[in-house]
Design an enzyme around this catalytic site. Structure first.
Site, PDB file in Angstrom:
ATOM      1  N   HIS A 103       0.849  -1.205   0.000  1.00  0.00           N
ATOM      2  CA  HIS A 103       0.000   0.000   0.000  1.00  0.00           C
ATOM      3  C   HIS A 103       0.873   1.238   0.000  1.00  0.00           C
ATOM      4  O   HIS A 103       1.958   1.248   0.581  1.00  0.00           O
ATOM      5  CB  HIS A 103      -0.955   0.013   1.194  1.00  0.00           C
ATOM      6  CG  HIS A 103      -0.297  -0.219   2.517  1.00  0.00           C
ATOM      7  ND1 HIS A 103       0.073  -1.476   2.954  1.00  0.00           N
ATOM      8  CD2 HIS A 103       0.062   0.635   3.497  1.00  0.00           C
ATOM      9  CE1 HIS A 103       0.626  -1.376   4.149  1.00  0.00           C
ATOM     10  NE2 HIS A 103       0.641  -0.101   4.492  1.00  0.00           N
TER      11      HIS A 103
ATOM     12  N   HIS B 166       0.722   5.221   1.115  1.00  0.00           N
ATOM     13  CA  HIS B 166       0.028   6.245   1.890  1.00  0.00           C
ATOM     14  C   HIS B 166       0.111   7.549   1.101  1.00  0.00           C
ATOM     15  O   HIS B 166       1.213   7.955   0.693  1.00  0.00           O
ATOM     16  CB  HIS B 166       0.732   6.490   3.225  1.00  0.00           C
ATOM     17  CG  HIS B 166       0.760   5.307   4.150  1.00  0.00           C
ATOM     18  ND1 HIS B 166      -0.107   5.160   5.192  1.00  0.00           N
ATOM     19  CD2 HIS B 166       1.567   4.216   4.180  1.00  0.00           C
ATOM     20  CE1 HIS B 166       0.163   4.032   5.842  1.00  0.00           C
ATOM     21  NE2 HIS B 166       1.181   3.440   5.248  1.00  0.00           N
TER      22      HIS B 166
END
Ligand code: 5GP
Length: 141
Positions: free
Chosen positions: A103, A105
């Site tokens: 992922h 951010h």
């Protein structure tokens, strides 16, 4: 490096087994609000491909996540009247990673405002819903 574990939280979100405030989704990536934002509007972008982090993801999938991250960042600049954007991406425990599905951010920033520590406060669902809604509208417009 350990293998990808499909029981991680983000894999559950991808399969619809856990809820998330979704901002953008297509066949290859999903963007949604971080449940413990380090600043208002903190979003996460993940690939649909089962990758643990930058060390095992296919190059094309990584490039696609970055493309989506750029679109989210541009929308955040407008929606949150941001002065800048911080992009973070952690790999393995020693690298600061907590959830083992890759992922990125994407965090709106304002001059002179420090980030909250990672995973400090759970945001109210209604606030996350409103932020996701505004980001969806900005992406559509
Ligand atoms: P990292 O692995 O990059 O260190 O951190 C994982 C991130 O996922 C943290 O910013 C944390 O707030 C976020 N997070 C953890 N659990 C959930 C969840 O169930 N839903 C959402 N939307 N975010 C989560």
């Amino acid at each position: 490096m350990p293998h990808y574990d499909p029981s991680n939280i983000f894999a559950k979100i991808l399969r619809g087994e856990l809820p998330a405030h979704r901002i953008y989704e297509d066949g290859r990536a999903l963007a949604f609000m971080d449940i413990m934002p380090r600043a208002p509007g903190h979003a996460l972008v993940i690939p649909k491909a089962p990758a643990r982090n930058i060390l095992d993801i296919e190059t094309d999938d990584l490039a696609y996540v970055v493309q989506v991250a750029q679109r989210i960042a541009r929308a955040q600049m407008k929606v949150f009247a941001a002065d800048g954007i911080t992009v973070q991406q952690f790999n393995e425990t020693a690298g600061g990673q907590v959830v083992f599905h890759l992922h990125m951010h994407i965090i709106p920033r304002h001059e002179g405002v420090a980030l909250k520590p990672p995973q400090s406060d759970m945001e109210k669902p209604e606030i996350l819903a409103e932020h996701a809604e505004r980001l969806r509208a900005a992406l559509a417009g």
